[in-house]
Design a protein around this motif. Structure first.
Motif, PDB file in Angstrom:
ATOM      1  N   UNK A   7      31.114 -29.066 -31.505  1.00  0.00           N
ATOM      2  CA  UNK A   7      30.311 -27.859 -31.318  1.00  0.00           C
ATOM      3  C   UNK A   7      31.017 -26.915 -30.359  1.00  0.00           C
ATOM      4  N   UNK A   8      31.135 -25.662 -30.764  1.00  0.00           N
ATOM      5  CA  UNK A   8      31.709 -24.640 -29.886  1.00  0.00           C
ATOM      6  C   UNK A   8      30.583 -24.128 -28.998  1.00  0.00           C
ATOM      7  N   UNK A   9      30.360 -24.824 -27.884  1.00  0.00           N
ATOM      8  CA  UNK A   9      29.239 -24.518 -27.007  1.00  0.00           C
ATOM      9  C   UNK A   9      29.356 -23.121 -26.401  1.00  0.00           C
ATOM     10  N   UNK A  10      30.575 -22.634 -26.207  1.00  0.00           N
ATOM     11  CA  UNK A  10      30.752 -21.268 -25.682  1.00  0.00           C
ATOM     12  C   UNK A  10      30.260 -20.238 -26.684  1.00  0.00           C
ATOM     13  N   UNK A  11      30.503 -20.493 -27.973  1.00  0.00           N
ATOM     14  CA  UNK A  11      30.034 -19.588 -29.025  1.00  0.00           C
ATOM     15  C   UNK A  11      28.499 -19.585 -29.057  1.00  0.00           C
ATOM     16  N   UNK A  12      27.899 -20.780 -28.980  1.00  0.00           N
ATOM     17  CA  UNK A  12      26.438 -20.883 -28.988  1.00  0.00           C
ATOM     18  C   UNK A  12      25.849 -20.198 -27.755  1.00  0.00           C
ATOM     19  N   UNK A  13      26.460 -20.406 -26.588  1.00  0.00           N
ATOM     20  CA  UNK A  13      25.980 -19.768 -25.358  1.00  0.00           C
ATOM     21  C   UNK A  13      26.080 -18.248 -25.462  1.00  0.00           C
ATOM     22  N   UNK A  14      27.155 -17.757 -26.073  1.00  0.00           N
ATOM     23  CA  UNK A  14      27.310 -16.317 -26.258  1.00  0.00           C
ATOM     24  C   UNK A  14      26.210 -15.769 -27.169  1.00  0.00           C
ATOM     25  N   UNK A  15      25.885 -16.492 -28.238  1.00  0.00           N
ATOM     26  CA  UNK A  15      24.808 -16.051 -29.131  1.00  0.00           C
ATOM     27  C   UNK A  15      23.471 -16.000 -28.398  1.00  0.00           C
ATOM     28  N   UNK A  20      27.072 -20.473 -18.884  1.00  0.00           N
ATOM     29  CA  UNK A  20      26.975 -21.897 -18.595  1.00  0.00           C
ATOM     30  C   UNK A  20      28.082 -22.340 -17.648  1.00  0.00           C
ATOM     31  N   UNK A  21      27.722 -23.219 -16.737  1.00  0.00           N
ATOM     32  CA  UNK A  21      28.732 -23.845 -15.884  1.00  0.00           C
ATOM     33  C   UNK A  21      29.415 -24.947 -16.694  1.00  0.00           C
ATOM     34  N   UNK A  22      30.495 -25.508 -16.165  1.00  0.00           N
ATOM     35  CA  UNK A  22      31.185 -26.598 -16.865  1.00  0.00           C
ATOM     36  C   UNK A  22      30.262 -27.797 -17.061  1.00  0.00           C
ATOM     37  N   UNK A  23      29.462 -28.117 -16.048  1.00  0.00           N
ATOM     38  CA  UNK A  23      28.520 -29.240 -16.158  1.00  0.00           C
ATOM     39  C   UNK A  23      27.480 -28.967 -17.239  1.00  0.00           C
ATOM     40  N   UNK A  24      26.968 -27.740 -17.291  1.00  0.00           N
ATOM     41  CA  UNK A  24      25.981 -27.388 -18.306  1.00  0.00           C
ATOM     42  C   UNK A  24      26.600 -27.439 -19.700  1.00  0.00           C
ATOM     43  N   UNK A  25      27.857 -27.011 -19.837  1.00  0.00           N
ATOM     44  CA  UNK A  25      28.538 -27.077 -21.135  1.00  0.00           C
ATOM     45  C   UNK A  25      28.589 -28.519 -21.640  1.00  0.00           C
ATOM     46  N   UNK A  31      23.602 -32.772 -25.795  1.00  0.00           N
ATOM     47  CA  UNK A  31      22.223 -32.673 -26.261  1.00  0.00           C
ATOM     48  C   UNK A  31      22.162 -32.042 -27.654  1.00  0.00           C
ATOM     49  N   UNK A  32      22.954 -31.015 -27.883  1.00  0.00           N
ATOM     50  CA  UNK A  32      22.976 -30.370 -29.184  1.00  0.00           C
ATOM     51  C   UNK A  32      23.497 -31.333 -30.252  1.00  0.00           C
ATOM     52  N   UNK A  33      24.471 -32.135 -29.893  1.00  0.00           N
ATOM     53  CA  UNK A  33      24.990 -33.156 -30.805  1.00  0.00           C
ATOM     54  C   UNK A  33      23.878 -34.137 -31.188  1.00  0.00           C
ATOM     55  N   UNK A  34      23.060 -34.561 -30.212  1.00  0.00           N
ATOM     56  CA  UNK A  34      21.949 -35.469 -30.484  1.00  0.00           C
ATOM     57  C   UNK A  34      20.924 -34.825 -31.418  1.00  0.00           C
ATOM     58  N   UNK A  35      20.629 -33.559 -31.207  1.00  0.00           N
ATOM     59  CA  UNK A  35      19.674 -32.847 -32.063  1.00  0.00           C
ATOM     60  C   UNK A  35      20.198 -32.797 -33.492  1.00  0.00           C
ATOM     61  N   UNK A  36      21.474 -32.449 -33.659  1.00  0.00           N
ATOM     62  CA  UNK A  36      22.050 -32.362 -34.998  1.00  0.00           C
ATOM     63  C   UNK A  36      22.086 -33.726 -35.682  1.00  0.00           C
TER      64      UNK A  36
END
Length: 96
Positions: A7-15, A20-25, A31-36
């Protein structure tokens, strides 16, 4: 179950317009991986014989009957207004 594409978490955060901090990323990516993964599991359920519904249980209107009745007089409606003039509320100007 198959492994998801990373998952490109930076892309999702931008949307989402969030920073996001590094820890939040790391946290949110996991968490997003678990949801998917869970959604992938739900997609294996056979729902061909299930009728689509908007609600899991029947919904009924619990509101009272809509019966016309007299409203407030102008004087009653304006009695708590901070400022009134010519039977109207006076409010600050909001448009130039």
């Amino acid at each position: 179950m198959s492994k998801h594409v990373p998952i490109d978490i930076d892309y999702v955060a931008n949307l989402a317009r969030i920073a996001l901090s590094d820890d939040e990323r790391r946290l949110f990516s996991g968490q997003l991986e678990e949801v998917l993964t869970y959604i992938e599991k739900l997609n294996t359920v056979d729902v061909d014989q299930v009728e689509p519904t908007a609600h899991a249980i029947p919904v009924t209107n619990v509101w009272r009957e809509d019966v016309p009745r007299s409203g407030l007089s102008v004087e009653e409606a304006l009695q708590n207004a901070p400022v009134a003039r010519d039977s109207m509320f006076v409010v600050p100007k909001v448009v130039e």
